[in-house]
Design an enzyme around this catalytic site. Sequence first.
Site: not given
Ligand code: NAI
Length: 269
Positions: A155, A165
């Site tokens: 991000y 953030y």
């Molecule tokens: P999401 O909630 O779908 O995915 C995050 C996942 O990480 C969840 O399934 C959660 O259970 C898992 N998780 C958290 N801690 C964990 C651990 N210790 N071990 C294993 N799994 C763990 O949300 P999203 O937003 O799709 O996130 C995916 C990636 O995208 C992340 O790296 C996030 O920072 C990145 N991202 C998201 C943005 C947004 O606006 N949603 C923007 C830019 C990057």
Amino acid sequence: RGKRAFIAGIADDNGYGWAIAKSLAAAGAEILIGTWVPALNIFETNLRRGKFDESRTLPDGSLMEITKVYPLDAVYDNPEDVPEDVKMNKRYAGSSNWTVREVAESVKQDFGSIDILVHSLANGPEVSKPLLETSRNGYLAAISASSGASISLTYIASERIIPGYGGGMSSAKAALESDTQVLAFEAGRKHKIRVNTISAGPLGSRAAKAIGFIDMMIDYSLANAPLQKELSADEVGNTAAFLVSPLASAITGAVVYVDNGLNAMGVGV
Ligand code: NAI
């Protein structure tokens, strides 16, 4: 055989990980998933009950097959690293072999090898606190869960100031982008493996809702980005599928923006 992909960080059908899995499945890859241990039960139940069937539908009308779901906690490498209270926690006690090394070993036993690794997870326990007020533990937890990978999601808060953030998440993403470059060199030289990261625009995923300002960021992007449309998770999924495919055979160590161009703006309009 088709390529085999392991996607870490899927616990529902809203996030980037799910969209990446779908794009890879549509391109013919076999899908393995790593799901955070405390979220495993509900994810598997919903999957079994058909709750995701609509969003599992691929462009050709078939349903995405998930060959196996592994419980995973990316914060621990080995069972010895897991603190007693986590071991005893009833959301963890029902599962086993979920540290990073154990999952890698299980996948190896089950399938031999994988071709594609996707890191789509993050956790910043203090993300809603400014960095100035973030505790050492909160900061280290953010770094521990949120950096490292082969293709990953980052991000723009890593390189520009994004107020809100917090909790060390901006630092974690900066580490992730730096690691992407160094790992691209090391893994490229040693194993011919490519390592890239996607800097994604805002998406109202479960993780993003925990931050608290995601709707504002989506509105901001809509108002200010060169492309005035809402970003869909599929657009990130498709880019990930491209980056891990032979079409991207000369791309490694890259941060690829999938954000409707917002990163290119100098001021809001
Ligand atoms: P999401 O909630 O779908 O995915 C995050 C996942 O990480 C969840 O399934 C959660 O259970 C898992 N998780 C958290 N801690 C964990 C651990 N210790 N071990 C294993 N799994 C763990 O949300 P999203 O937003 O799709 O996130 C995916 C990636 O995208 C992340 O790296 C996030 O920072 C990145 N991202 C998201 C943005 C947004 O606006 N949603 C923007 C830019 C990057």
